[in-house]
Design a protein around this motif. Structure first.
Motif, PDB file in Angstrom:
ATOM      1  N   MET A 587      57.816  56.815 120.182  1.00 42.69           N
ATOM      2  CA  MET A 587      56.581  57.595 120.139  1.00 42.69           C
ATOM      3  C   MET A 587      56.950  59.022 119.774  1.00 42.69           C
ATOM      4  O   MET A 587      57.760  59.657 120.462  1.00 42.69           O
ATOM      5  N   VAL A 588      56.397  59.504 118.685  1.00 38.71           N
ATOM      6  CA  VAL A 588      56.746  60.833 118.198  1.00 38.71           C
ATOM      7  C   VAL A 588      55.479  61.678 118.067  1.00 38.71           C
ATOM      8  O   VAL A 588      54.383  61.149 117.859  1.00 38.71           O
ATOM      9  N   GLU A 589      55.654  62.975 118.187  1.00 34.48           N
ATOM     10  CA  GLU A 589      54.532  63.896 118.078  1.00 34.48           C
ATOM     11  C   GLU A 589      54.419  64.372 116.630  1.00 34.48           C
ATOM     12  O   GLU A 589      55.113  65.280 116.206  1.00 34.48           O
ATOM     13  N   LEU A 590      53.562  63.717 115.884  1.00 34.65           N
ATOM     14  CA  LEU A 590      53.355  64.115 114.500  1.00 34.65           C
ATOM     15  C   LEU A 590      51.933  63.721 114.096  1.00 34.65           C
ATOM     16  O   LEU A 590      51.353  62.781 114.636  1.00 34.65           O
ATOM     17  N   HIS A 591      51.380  64.469 113.141  1.00 33.07           N
ATOM     18  CA  HIS A 591      49.992  64.264 112.736  1.00 33.07           C
ATOM     19  C   HIS A 591      49.872  64.506 111.237  1.00 33.07           C
ATOM     20  O   HIS A 591      49.540  65.590 110.787  1.00 33.07           O
ATOM     21  N   GLY A 592      50.204  63.500 110.487  1.00 32.31           N
ATOM     22  CA  GLY A 592      50.096  63.625 109.044  1.00 32.31           C
ATOM     23  C   GLY A 592      51.190  62.841 108.349  1.00 32.31           C
ATOM     24  O   GLY A 592      52.271  62.608 108.904  1.00 32.31           O
ATOM     25  N   TRP A 593      50.879  62.433 107.116  1.00 33.52           N
ATOM     26  CA  TRP A 593      51.834  61.584 106.405  1.00 33.52           C
ATOM     27  C   TRP A 593      53.122  62.311 106.076  1.00 33.52           C
ATOM     28  O   TRP A 593      54.201  61.710 106.045  1.00 33.52           O
ATOM     29  N   GLU A 594      53.068  63.577 105.793  1.00 31.50           N
ATOM     30  CA  GLU A 594      54.282  64.320 105.463  1.00 31.50           C
ATOM     31  C   GLU A 594      55.256  64.297 106.631  1.00 31.50           C
ATOM     32  O   GLU A 594      56.446  64.004 106.466  1.00 31.50           O
ATOM     33  N   ALA A 595      54.736  64.585 107.819  1.00 32.77           N
ATOM     34  CA  ALA A 595      55.608  64.556 109.002  1.00 32.77           C
ATOM     35  C   ALA A 595      56.060  63.131 109.303  1.00 32.77           C
ATOM     36  O   ALA A 595      57.211  62.891 109.693  1.00 32.77           O
ATOM     37  N   PHE A 596      55.152  62.173 109.124  1.00 30.85           N
ATOM     38  CA  PHE A 596      55.486  60.774 109.399  1.00 30.85           C
ATOM     39  C   PHE A 596      56.624  60.307 108.500  1.00 30.85           C
ATOM     40  O   PHE A 596      57.599  59.701 108.962  1.00 30.85           O
ATOM     41  N   LEU A 597      56.520  60.582 107.202  1.00 31.07           N
ATOM     42  CA  LEU A 597      57.560  60.149 106.273  1.00 31.07           C
ATOM     43  C   LEU A 597      58.876  60.873 106.544  1.00 31.07           C
ATOM     44  O   LEU A 597      59.965  60.274 106.435  1.00 31.07           O
ATOM     45  N   ARG A 598      58.805  62.136 106.900  1.00 28.00           N
ATOM     46  CA  ARG A 598      60.025  62.888 107.179  1.00 28.00           C
ATOM     47  C   ARG A 598      60.750  62.318 108.394  1.00 28.00           C
ATOM     48  O   ARG A 598      61.980  62.135 108.379  1.00 28.00           O
ATOM     49  N   VAL A 599      60.008  61.981 109.434  1.00 33.70           N
ATOM     50  CA  VAL A 599      60.621  61.422 110.633  1.00 33.70           C
ATOM     51  C   VAL A 599      61.177  60.034 110.357  1.00 33.70           C
ATOM     52  O   VAL A 599      62.287  59.673 110.797  1.00 33.70           O
ATOM     53  N   ARG A 600      60.429  59.243 109.583  1.00 33.57           N
ATOM     54  CA  ARG A 600      60.918  57.896 109.275  1.00 33.57           C
ATOM     55  C   ARG A 600      62.187  57.950 108.431  1.00 33.57           C
ATOM     56  O   ARG A 600      63.128  57.165 108.622  1.00 33.57           O
ATOM     57  N   GLU A 601      62.238  58.874 107.480  1.00 32.98           N
ATOM     58  CA  GLU A 601      63.445  59.024 106.678  1.00 32.98           C
ATOM     59  C   GLU A 601      64.630  59.427 107.556  1.00 32.98           C
ATOM     60  O   GLU A 601      65.745  58.908 107.401  1.00 32.98           O
ATOM     61  N   THR A 602      64.405  60.351 108.468  1.00 32.66           N
ATOM     62  CA  THR A 602      65.476  60.773 109.376  1.00 32.66           C
ATOM     63  C   THR A 602      65.983  59.609 110.206  1.00 32.66           C
ATOM     64  O   THR A 602      67.198  59.424 110.397  1.00 32.66           O
ATOM     65  N   LEU A 603      65.062  58.801 110.677  1.00 35.13           N
ATOM     66  CA  LEU A 603      65.445  57.660 111.508  1.00 35.13           C
ATOM     67  C   LEU A 603      66.194  56.610 110.697  1.00 35.13           C
ATOM     68  O   LEU A 603      67.185  56.025 111.165  1.00 35.13           O
ATOM     69  N   MET A 604      65.771  56.351 109.463  1.00 38.52           N
ATOM     70  CA  MET A 604      66.456  55.358 108.633  1.00 38.52           C
ATOM     71  C   MET A 604      67.879  55.796 108.308  1.00 38.52           C
ATOM     72  O   MET A 604      68.829  54.991 108.369  1.00 38.52           O
ATOM     73  N   VAL A 605      68.061  57.069 107.977  1.00 34.84           N
ATOM     74  CA  VAL A 605      69.410  57.558 107.676  1.00 34.84           C
ATOM     75  C   VAL A 605      70.297  57.449 108.907  1.00 34.84           C
ATOM     76  O   VAL A 605      71.477  57.051 108.831  1.00 34.84           O
ATOM     77  N   ALA A 606      69.715  57.785 110.069  1.00 35.07           N
ATOM     78  CA  ALA A 606      70.499  57.696 111.313  1.00 35.07           C
ATOM     79  C   ALA A 606      70.912  56.259 111.597  1.00 35.07           C
ATOM     80  O   ALA A 606      72.043  55.996 112.046  1.00 35.07           O
ATOM     81  N   LEU A 607      70.033  55.312 111.321  1.00 41.78           N
ATOM     82  CA  LEU A 607      70.374  53.908 111.557  1.00 41.78           C
ATOM     83  C   LEU A 607      71.490  53.442 110.628  1.00 41.78           C
ATOM     84  O   LEU A 607      72.409  52.703 111.038  1.00 41.78           O
ATOM     85  N   GLU A 608      71.435  53.855 109.359  1.00 44.82           N
ATOM     86  CA  GLU A 608      72.491  53.465 108.424  1.00 44.82           C
ATOM     87  C   GLU A 608      73.826  54.067 108.847  1.00 44.82           C
ATOM     88  O   GLU A 608      74.886  53.423 108.749  1.00 44.82           O
ATOM     89  N   GLU A 609      73.794  55.302 109.335  1.00 44.05           N
ATOM     90  CA  GLU A 609      75.032  55.920 109.812  1.00 44.05           C
ATOM     91  C   GLU A 609      75.581  55.168 111.019  1.00 44.05           C
ATOM     92  O   GLU A 609      76.805  54.974 111.154  1.00 44.05           O
TER      93      GLU A 609
END
Length: 718
Positions: A587-609
């Motif tokens: 559960m993340v505090e974000l309100h908008g697609w820009e923030a949503f995509l940025r957080v998802r990208e951060t999470l995907m990179v972290a998972l690959e690492e």
């Protein structure tokens, strides 16, 4: 205007002004002799009534019989006409008997208003009723001057007893009496007042007063004590109400003659002055409209969306203050043309109708803007009262408060427009018919709109979703940006989608957002990421993957990157393509697609690492067959020592897991506490070099893989 006046001054004596009908002593007899008013049977009572009104000005003109009302009206209007003629000569006229000029003007105006009350002016539109009744009273006075002096037979005006006797002789009693040979009727039968017993000049008589006056205006007036031949001409050709103002009477007579040059029923002064004032009014009104239009261009709002949200209440109040001056300005110009310049007749009706339309339309717009400003300011105050300055909370309160405020504003605006229709003279039955139009529209095609309105109220009440939440509505996935009375807006990745409330109310709503238990905590959105594990991992690696993932999500540095994650869930599950997949939900505090995509990208990179880190958590070290038993015994200890040199690496185990074709394979299991993936790779680089070094120091060889290649000769083809 000054140039025109200068040119016309030389011609003023020749121009003069339109004179009222002349005064004749008596017309030449022809046929039946006209009966002088002094010889009419009602004249003695007329004189008594006139004497009474000269002493008391607080009585009422209407009476309980046609005689009482007619004679009172005639006597009072004669007195008003004489006073207005005397007071309208010069600024010093009327100062006599210890009574100031202003007191005499006030008494004259009071008498005139009492006389006007004897007219049933209901035939006129309410907006012009007062002005048209004033004109009709003076016109009716001139008509009575003619009627009461041009009769060839005695005029018997019935009193109460006379009306009773007349009704006794009729098969159908009536509450009206008409002057013989005329259209002047007095009646006690008033529409909307069944309890009335006083007699008034009927609505038909008042409405036709101008037509009757036009028929007799050019006939010379017979001289008699109650005649007022100049009354109407002085009223329409001079500014001011009933009596010209002192500043106008102080002008030279020649100037006044030029200014009173008639243009229809108006004068040069009235027309030119009205044109100037209306022109100035138009310039100011257009300037205000330009300011209002500029508020919708978005130039005055900040580019930041959150700052723009908190600026909307100031913008709403700005629109209120832009529209508000138009109301007193419109009222002032209308009153100036009506009472100061003293427009009369049809031009006055046009002016009053136009300014009434402008005033009520402006008032309707002002009311709508006012309720919108109250709504926005109230929503902001409520948000702060609840102890939060979160823009998202303000948006949610706005989505509830603003539709209600706008609905109330629209309702009041509709009431004002209905009031305008009544003032413009539309019958109440017609206005009620207009009110039935919305019901007819609903029955014919607006049922969907009504359904959307009720669905919007249902959504606001049940709250299956709110502004700022991440939801799936009818197959559309996105952030809710607005919930209105008719529809809601969903910001998807591709575009902004408008969904009718009735459709949203019937659709399956998947809400990925949760609200924090504390009212001070901002609402959060659910974010789910599934990462397929391409290469098979050992049980230890899977355990390490879950541990490292949970550690990562709970770390302070990653929390800041994810805008504050809450309630993380990490799990493993089967993949649709076979194998396993890593499931992460936060559960993340974000309100908008820009923030949503940025957080998802951060999470995907972290998972690959993390997958790469887990893949390196098991190191296979192969040693040659020539390694002695003692050396093999010491290998776990040696590898343990090199791992221990790095404080961020933990030694888990080291085992001889297989005897391969070329070496004895030892599997080293390690774990790390690095926060950054680059730091982990640097540690692995140093670890591998230390492993090579310590094995070399202890004479343990890492063999090279060998392979036998057999070459067979064949017949070559040339």
């Amino acid at each position: 205007m000054v140039l025109c006046l200068s040119c016309l001054l030389g011609f003023a004596p020749a121009l003069g002004r339109t004179q009222p009908p002349g005064v004749a002593s008596r017309p030449a007899p022809g046929g039946n002799q006209l009966i002088p008013i002094e010889q009419q049977p009602f004249y003695p009572q007329l004189q008594r009534d006139a004497d009474n009104w000269s002493d008391v000005v607080l009585d009422q003109v209407v009476g309980d019989s046609p005689r009482s009302t007619l004679l009172n009206f005639y006597a009072v209007m004669a007195d008003v006409g004489h006073r207005a003629d005397r007071l309208g000569q010069t600024p010093d006229a009327g100062r006599r008997g210890g009574v100031s000029r202003q007191e005499q003007i006030d008494d004259t105006t009071l008498l005139f208003n009492l006389a006007v009350k004897a007219l049933d002016a209901s035939a006129f539109a309410e907006s012009v009723r007062s002005d048209m009744a004033d004109e009709a009273a003076i016109q009716l006075k001139h008509v009575l001057d003619y009627v009461l002096t041009h009769s060839r037979q005695p005029i018997d005006i019935p009193d109460v007893e006379g009306m009773k006797q007349r009704n006794d002789l009729r098969s159908t009693p009536t509450d009206s009496w008409r002057i013989p040979g005329t259209a002047i009727t007095l009646t006690s039968d008033l529409e909307g007042d069944p309890e009335n017993e006083s007699f008034y000049f009927s609505a038909g008589t008042v409405a036709s007063a101008r037509a009757m006056y036009d028929e007799i205006r050019d006939i010379p007036v017979i001289a008699q004590p109650f005649a007022t031949p100049r009354f109407y001409a002085d009223f329409i050709y001079t500014p001011g109400y009933l009596i010209p103002p002192d500043w106008y009477l102080a002008l030279p007579l020649q100037w006044r003659r030029v200014l009173e040059w008639p243009i229809g029923d108006q004068t040069l002064f009235q027309v030119v002055s009205a044109a100037v004032f209306i022109g100035l009014y138009g310039v100011l009104a257009l300037w205000l409209m330009r300011l209002l239009i500029n508020t919708y261009r978005g130039e005055s709002l900040p580019a930041n969306e959150d700052l723009e949200l908190y600026s909307r209440d100031a913008l709403a109040w700005k629109r209120v203050f832009i529209i508000f001056p138009l109301l007193p300005l419109t009222y002032f110009i209308e009153d100036l043309i009506d009472n100061i310049l003293n427009f009369t007749g049809f031009p006055l009706v046009v002016v009053i109708y136009s300014f009434y339309v402008i005033w009520y339309v402006a008032a309707s717009v002002l009311v709508f803007f006012l309720f919108e400003a109250f709504g926005r300011s109230g929503a902001e105050s409520l948000s702060r009262w609840r102890g939060s300055d979160s823009p998202m909370r303000l948006r949610r309160i706005n989505s509830l408060v603003m539709p209600i405020s706008r609905a109330i504003g629209m309702l009041v605006s509709v009431v004002l427009i209905y009031r305008l229709l009544l003032l413009l003279g539309l019958p109440s039955s017609t206005v009620l018919a207009f009110s039935a139009v919305p019901g007819l529209a609903i029955g014919l095609g607006a049922s969907k709109l009504l359904g959307n309105l009720f669905a919007g109220l249902s959504i606001q009440t049940d709250r299956p979703l709110r502004v700022g939440e991440f939801c799936e509505v009818g197959g559309k996935l996105g952030f809710v940006t607005k919930i209105g009375l008719r529809s809601m807006e969903l910001q998807t990745l591709e575009s902004r989608v408008t969904i009718p409330n009735s459709v949203a109310d019937e659709a399956t709503i998947v809400n990925f957002s949760r609200r924090g238990l504390s009212r001070h905590r901002s609402p959060t959105q659910g974010l789910e990421v599934r990462l397929p594990i391409r290469d098979p991992l050992s049980p230890y690696q899977l355990e390490e993957l879950l541990r490292q993932m949970r550690r990562l999500l709970e770390g302070a540095s990653f929390q800041s990157q994810l805008a504050g994650s809450h309630q993380p869930v990490v799990s493993l599950g089967p993949s649709d393509a076979g194998g396993n997949e890593l499931i992460v939900f936060v559960m993340v505090e974000l309100h908008g697609w820009e923030a949503f995509l940025r957080v998802r990208e951060t999470l995907m990179v972290a998972l690959e690492e993390l997958l790469e880190r887990v893949d390196l958590s098991e190191i296979v070290v192969g040693v040659a067959y020539s390694t002695t038993a003692e050396q093999l015994q010491r290998i776990p200890e040696l590898l343990h020592s090199v791992v221990a040199e790095d404080p961020q690496l933990n030694y888990e185990a080291c085992r001889l897991v297989r005897i391969s074709a070329f070496s004895y394979d030892h599997e080293l299991e390690i774990s790390s506490t690095h926060d950054r993936h680059d730091d982990f790779e640097d540690s692995m680089h140093r670890l591998n070099r230390r492993i090579l070094a310590i094995l070399g120091e202890n004479g343990i060889e890492i063999p090279f893989p060998t392979q036998t290649l057999e070459v067979h000769s064949t017949d070559a083809t040339p």
